[in-house]
Structure formats: C-alpha cells, structure tokens
Design a protein around this motif. Structure first.
Motif, PDB file in Angstrom:
ATOM      1  N   HIS A 157       0.832  -1.200   0.000  1.00  0.00           N
ATOM      2  CA  HIS A 157       0.000   0.000   0.000  1.00  0.00           C
ATOM      3  C   HIS A 157       0.870   1.254   0.000  1.00  0.00           C
ATOM      4  O   HIS A 157       2.080   1.195   0.227  1.00  0.00           O
ATOM      5  CB  HIS A 157      -0.931   0.015   1.225  1.00  0.00           C
ATOM      6  N   ALA A 159       1.109   3.530   2.167  1.00  0.00           N
ATOM      7  CA  ALA A 159       1.751   3.757   3.465  1.00  0.00           C
ATOM      8  C   ALA A 159       3.040   2.952   3.622  1.00  0.00           C
ATOM      9  O   ALA A 159       3.839   3.240   4.517  1.00  0.00           O
ATOM     10  CB  ALA A 159       0.781   3.407   4.596  1.00  0.00           C
ATOM     11  N   ASP A 160       3.253   1.951   2.771  1.00  0.00           N
ATOM     12  CA  ASP A 160       4.449   1.114   2.868  1.00  0.00           C
ATOM     13  C   ASP A 160       5.649   1.712   2.143  1.00  0.00           C
ATOM     14  O   ASP A 160       6.753   1.151   2.214  1.00  0.00           O
ATOM     15  CB  ASP A 160       4.161  -0.280   2.295  1.00  0.00           C
ATOM     16  N   ASN A 177      -5.187   5.297   1.582  1.00  0.00           N
ATOM     17  CA  ASN A 177      -4.037   4.391   1.521  1.00  0.00           C
ATOM     18  C   ASN A 177      -4.234   3.391   0.384  1.00  0.00           C
ATOM     19  O   ASN A 177      -4.484   2.212   0.619  1.00  0.00           O
ATOM     20  CB  ASN A 177      -3.866   3.659   2.865  1.00  0.00           C
TER      21      ASN A 177
END
Length: 207
Positions: A157, A159-160, A177
């Motif tokens: 995602h 956020a990663d 996200n």
C-alpha cells in the motif's frame, strides 16, 4: 523543459480552425496575477512534447513573446482519430504556492521479488499515477515503487513506501491508503483453481 508560445489576439472557432490548418494549436494559460491569456503553439513541437511523460509532470518554461514563465500542463484535447492536438490548457506556477497535480508511478523490480522467483506468482500493479501536492521545487517527474521485496501473497500500500521530500498524497474520497501492488498465483493455476473451488469458511459444505 521549454517550449515556445505566441500571443493570440483572434478568438473563436473559425479562427481556431484557421490556426490548425496553418500547423498551429490554440491554447490558453491561466492563473497568477496576469489573468488568462490566449496563446498559440507550433503543432509539431507541442505534439512531440505531449507524447513525453515528463512534459505532463514537470514545471515547464514557457517562452511567451520573449518572456519566460513557469507553467504546468493542465489539459490537452486531441482529435478523436487523427494524431492531432486541438487545444492545450496551461497554468502559471508560483514558486511559493503548492501545486496539485498527478504524477506517473514507475513500478520496478517485480521480476526480482521472492513472490516471482520463489513462489512463481505474478505481481500486479495498482494506479498508473497518483494525485499529489507539493511546492513547485519539490515536484517529482515520477514516483518509484520498488517491488523487489514482495513475497508470495503480499500486498503493498501507499503507506508502505516513502514519498519524495515535500510531497503529499491527495486522496480521492476515503481512499487514503491505496493499494499499489499485490502478488498472487496466476489465473488458471492449480492453486488458483483450488482457492476458487474451496467453500467459504462460514458456509457449510454440501452433504
């Protein structure tokens, strides 16, 4: 990147058709303190420029009547079946004001990931571009997403990953996200067929 524009005093559909027959493209530049300005462009120059990815995600130097102005491409209208540019919209850029635009996403190294090399899976990509906001000086031409660490069945995602310095994602609706990539068995594989045939966990098997 730099391109050349000329002020356009004559407006209207008839004038635009005459421009296009002469190998020119009607356009407009707006924003800033100067207000909207009607301009015209050389068709061959703008045609080749618009076919370059970086032209759409860069602060451009527009030379208008001998003066350089920083601008962004906002929209381009193409002929429905001919390789012809019909109209282009540009927006002036202020170095002190954040811009909101879309930039391409480059997915890298999927073939080197454990998901592909060890698990024999495929890695599918998510969006081809992301909406972002940042100061003009921080505008990236693209965002790289490294897929080399993906393992079998994993999901990646937004956020990663780490966005470039000064860049913020602008979500659409509640998708704050978004999914960028996921690894899974190829359609039609044995594992995929078993997964499709397996009953749901909360559904009793037929007697």
């Amino acid at each position: 990147m730099k391109f050349t524009a000329t002020s356009r005093s004559v407006q209207g559909s008839s004038a635009s058709r005459r421009l296009r027959r002469a190998g020119r493209v009607p356009a407009i530049v707006y924003g800033g303190k100067s207000g909207p300005a009607n301009i015209e462009l050389d068709h061959n120059e703008i045609y080749h420029a618009l076919n370059k990815e970086e032209f759409h995600a860069s602060i451009l130097d527009m030379e208008l009547d001998g003066k350089i102005e920083p601008v962004l491409v906002r929209a381009a209208q193409w002929h429905p079946y001919k390789p012809q540019v019909l109209h282009v919209d540009f927006q002036r850029v202020d170095a002190s004001q954040a811009v909101h635009t879309k930039v391409p996403v480059h997915y890298l190294n999927a073939d080197k990931s454990p998901a592909v090399k060890l698990a024999g899976q495929i890695v599918t990509h998510g969006p081809a571009e992301l909406s972002i906001t940042c100061l003009p000086a921080n505008l990236p031409q693209f965002i790289e997403v490294d897929l080399s660490n993906m393992i079998g069945g994993s999901r990646l995602h937004l956020a990663d990953i780490t966005l470039p310095i000064g860049v913020k994602y602008v979500p659409h609706g509640e998708d704050v996200n978004p999914l960028l990539a996921q690894a899974g068995a190829p359609r039609g594989s044995v594992a995929d067929d078993v997964a499709d045939a397996a009953p749901a966990a909360d559904t009793p098997a037929a007697e």
